[in-house]
Motif scaffolding. Structure first.
Motif, PDB file in Angstrom:
ATOM      1  N   ILE A 282       0.835  -1.204   0.000  1.00 55.81           N
ATOM      2  CA  ILE A 282       0.000   0.000   0.000  1.00 55.81           C
ATOM      3  C   ILE A 282       0.868   1.252   0.000  1.00 55.81           C
ATOM      4  O   ILE A 282       0.614   2.210  -0.745  1.00 55.81           O
ATOM      5  N   ALA A 283       1.916   1.254   0.826  1.00 56.53           N
ATOM      6  CA  ALA A 283       2.788   2.433   0.941  1.00 56.53           C
ATOM      7  C   ALA A 283       3.565   2.683  -0.348  1.00 56.53           C
ATOM      8  O   ALA A 283       3.690   3.834  -0.793  1.00 56.53           O
ATOM      9  N   ASP A 284       4.087   1.609  -0.953  1.00 54.16           N
ATOM     10  CA  ASP A 284       4.925   1.769  -2.151  1.00 54.16           C
ATOM     11  C   ASP A 284       4.105   1.947  -3.426  1.00 54.16           C
ATOM     12  O   ASP A 284       4.579   2.572  -4.384  1.00 54.16           O
ATOM     13  N   GLY A 285       2.908   1.398  -3.442  1.00 51.40           N
ATOM     14  CA  GLY A 285       2.127   1.406  -4.681  1.00 51.40           C
ATOM     15  C   GLY A 285       1.143   2.544  -4.811  1.00 51.40           C
ATOM     16  O   GLY A 285       0.467   2.660  -5.842  1.00 51.40           O
ATOM     17  N   ASP A 288       0.982   9.539  -1.601  1.00 53.80           N
ATOM     18  CA  ASP A 288       0.296  10.144  -0.449  1.00 53.80           C
ATOM     19  C   ASP A 288      -0.713  11.203  -0.866  1.00 53.80           C
ATOM     20  O   ASP A 288      -1.675  11.468  -0.141  1.00 53.80           O
ATOM     21  N   VAL A 289      -0.479  11.813  -2.023  1.00 51.49           N
ATOM     22  CA  VAL A 289      -1.384  12.855  -2.507  1.00 51.49           C
ATOM     23  C   VAL A 289      -1.839  12.499  -3.921  1.00 51.49           C
ATOM     24  O   VAL A 289      -1.235  11.685  -4.610  1.00 51.49           O
ATOM     25  N   ILE A 290      -2.936  13.141  -4.351  1.00 53.77           N
ATOM     26  CA  ILE A 290      -3.480  12.907  -5.686  1.00 53.77           C
ATOM     27  C   ILE A 290      -2.499  13.425  -6.741  1.00 53.77           C
ATOM     28  O   ILE A 290      -1.936  14.513  -6.602  1.00 53.77           O
ATOM     29  N   ASN A 298      -4.509  11.615  -0.760  1.00 54.76           N
ATOM     30  CA  ASN A 298      -5.017  10.419  -1.423  1.00 54.76           C
ATOM     31  C   ASN A 298      -5.763   9.570  -0.386  1.00 54.76           C
ATOM     32  O   ASN A 298      -5.191   8.693   0.251  1.00 54.76           O
ATOM     33  N   PHE A 299      -7.047   9.848  -0.241  1.00 52.12           N
ATOM     34  CA  PHE A 299      -7.823   9.148   0.779  1.00 52.12           C
ATOM     35  C   PHE A 299      -8.037   7.680   0.424  1.00 52.12           C
ATOM     36  O   PHE A 299      -8.331   6.865   1.301  1.00 52.12           O
ATOM     37  N   GLY A 300      -7.883   7.320  -0.842  1.00 53.80           N
ATOM     38  CA  GLY A 300      -7.957   5.908  -1.208  1.00 53.80           C
ATOM     39  C   GLY A 300      -6.859   5.115  -0.533  1.00 53.80           C
ATOM     40  O   GLY A 300      -7.091   4.021  -0.004  1.00 53.80           O
ATOM     41  N   LYS A 301      -5.649   5.666  -0.528  1.00 55.28           N
ATOM     42  CA  LYS A 301      -4.522   5.021   0.149  1.00 55.28           C
ATOM     43  C   LYS A 301      -4.767   4.949   1.646  1.00 55.28           C
ATOM     44  O   LYS A 301      -4.516   3.916   2.283  1.00 55.28           O
ATOM     45  N   MET A 302      -5.251   6.048   2.224  1.00 58.57           N
ATOM     46  CA  MET A 302      -5.509   6.076   3.663  1.00 58.57           C
ATOM     47  C   MET A 302      -6.583   5.060   4.056  1.00 58.57           C
ATOM     48  O   MET A 302      -6.497   4.410   5.105  1.00 58.57           O
ATOM     49  N   ALA A 303      -7.588   4.894   3.193  1.00 55.37           N
ATOM     50  CA  ALA A 303      -8.663   3.940   3.484  1.00 55.37           C
ATOM     51  C   ALA A 303      -8.139   2.509   3.464  1.00 55.37           C
ATOM     52  O   ALA A 303      -8.527   1.683   4.306  1.00 55.37           O
TER      53      ALA A 303
END
Length: 358
Positions: A282-285, A288-290, A298-303
């Motif tokens: 998740i972190a590498d792929g 952090d931002v759109i 990037n709330f998709g990553k946070m979710a």
């Protein structure tokens, strides 16, 4: 910074009241619920979290108090209790329902015993207590931004993750050292069988982290090559060993294990390595931002990250109804040390069963 929703222009008094009741107030309540949920379920004990807690208190005591006085008072009580009592003030650590504490299975002489004198189930219980306590102590912040990785993490930022990883490695070393330290072929096979049974009991206790540690050692080159020893292991034990290996097979991203985990009722010590792998992907792929919008998170990553942490916490909040046996805990403390390297284990293996020894 929390920005209030913009009030529409040119509304009649009736429309304005409707907007307040149906739009503004629900938004404010959602803000309250998000802050409350964060404090109850996700707040850690590091400096950044405590600083954020101070900001949340200031917000609750000023802006929220003006518009939602009841919610403000509730949040202030929660924050003050958290600050006064520390990280465990609001964490609800539950005991598994409808389960009695089983009586420990003790050896005939509790003061003087050897490894083979101990009941495999009781050894699995005591290992599970060690691992479950460390697993329950891991803070959410230890899983963020690959804090555990060598290139970015510092020991102080992932102390509990690091401790559980070290314990897992020490369990694997103990398994290898105990098997390879037995010169007699039959006793060595019996020792190997004992560890297979302990692994089986770990699986029955939903201790998948301990199960992986034992299987990892049994699958290692220095143990796997002991052909004569494996031939002395009873067929039933070999069948159990194959079943356990199938459960924890890494094929298709541990699909068998993940399927088993979905049907587990806590308490449980899940395999930590799976979570670290998932969080690394998740972190590498995911940025952090759109992309192209550096001011948008990037709330998709946070979710995705939150989904993993939610599963972790689901297992952290239910503890085992098991009794510690001080004598067995002392025994485990004395053997769970990293005092041999893989090369030393392989040399020991060759001494027991040389390559050309038929």
């Amino acid at each position: 910074m929390i920005q209030a929703p913009t009030q529409p222009r040119e509304l009649t008094p009736a429309e304005l009241k409707e907007w307040h009741d149906l739009k503004l107030t629900p938004i404010r309540l959602r803000v309250f619920n998000v802050i409350k949920s964060w404090i109850e379920n996700y707040l850690g004990g590091d400096a950044e979290d405590l600083q954020a807690l101070d900001l949340a208190r200031e917000f609750a005591d000023t802006k929220m108090k003006k518009y939602l006085p009841t919610a403000s008072a509730q949040l202030l009580r929660l924050i003050d209790r958290r600050r006064e009592n520390g990280p465990n003030a609001v964490t609800r650590l539950l005991t598994a329902n409808n389960r009695d504490f089983p009586s420990p299975i003790l050896p005939k002489n509790i003061r003087r015993f050897r490894f083979l004198d101990l009941d495999p189930l009781e050894l699995a219980r005591q290992l599970t207590l060690l691992e479950s306590e460390l697993f329950a102590s891991i803070q959410p912040s230890e899983f963020l931004s690959k804090a555990w990785s060598a290139e970015k993490g510092r020991p102080s930022t992932f102390v509990h993750v690091n401790a559980l990883i070290s314990l897992s490695n020490n369990i694997s070393s103990w398994v290898a050292a105990t098997i390879l330290g037995e010169p007699d072929l039959r006793k060595r096979a019996k020792t190997m069988s004992q560890f297979i049974t302990i692994a089986e009991k770990c699986s029955m206790l939903n201790n998948y982290n301990g199960l992986v540690s034992i299987l990892g050692s049994l699958d290692s080159a220095h143990i796997h090559r002991l052909k004569k020893t494996w031939e002395q292991v009873p067929g039933r034990q070999l069948a159990i060993y194959d079943q356990l290996r199938d459960i924890m097979s890494p094929t298709r991203n541990f699909s068998n294990y993940r399927t088993a985990l979905r049907s587990v009722n806590p308490p449980c010590v899940p395999f930590l390595g799976c979570y670290l792998t998932d969080l690394t992907f998740i972190a590498d792929g995911n940025p952090d931002v759109i992309k192209g919008r550096s001011n948008l998170i990037n709330f998709g990553k946070m979710a995705k990250t939150a989904d993993v942490l939610r599963e972790v916490q689901q297992f952290q909040h239910v503890k085992y109804t098991l009794i510690k046996v001080p004598e067995i805990q002392d025994f485990l403390e004395s053997v769970l040390v990293d005092d041999s390297s893989v090369s030393e284990f392989y040399d020991m293996s060759l001494q027991l069963e040389p390559r050309n020894d038929s």
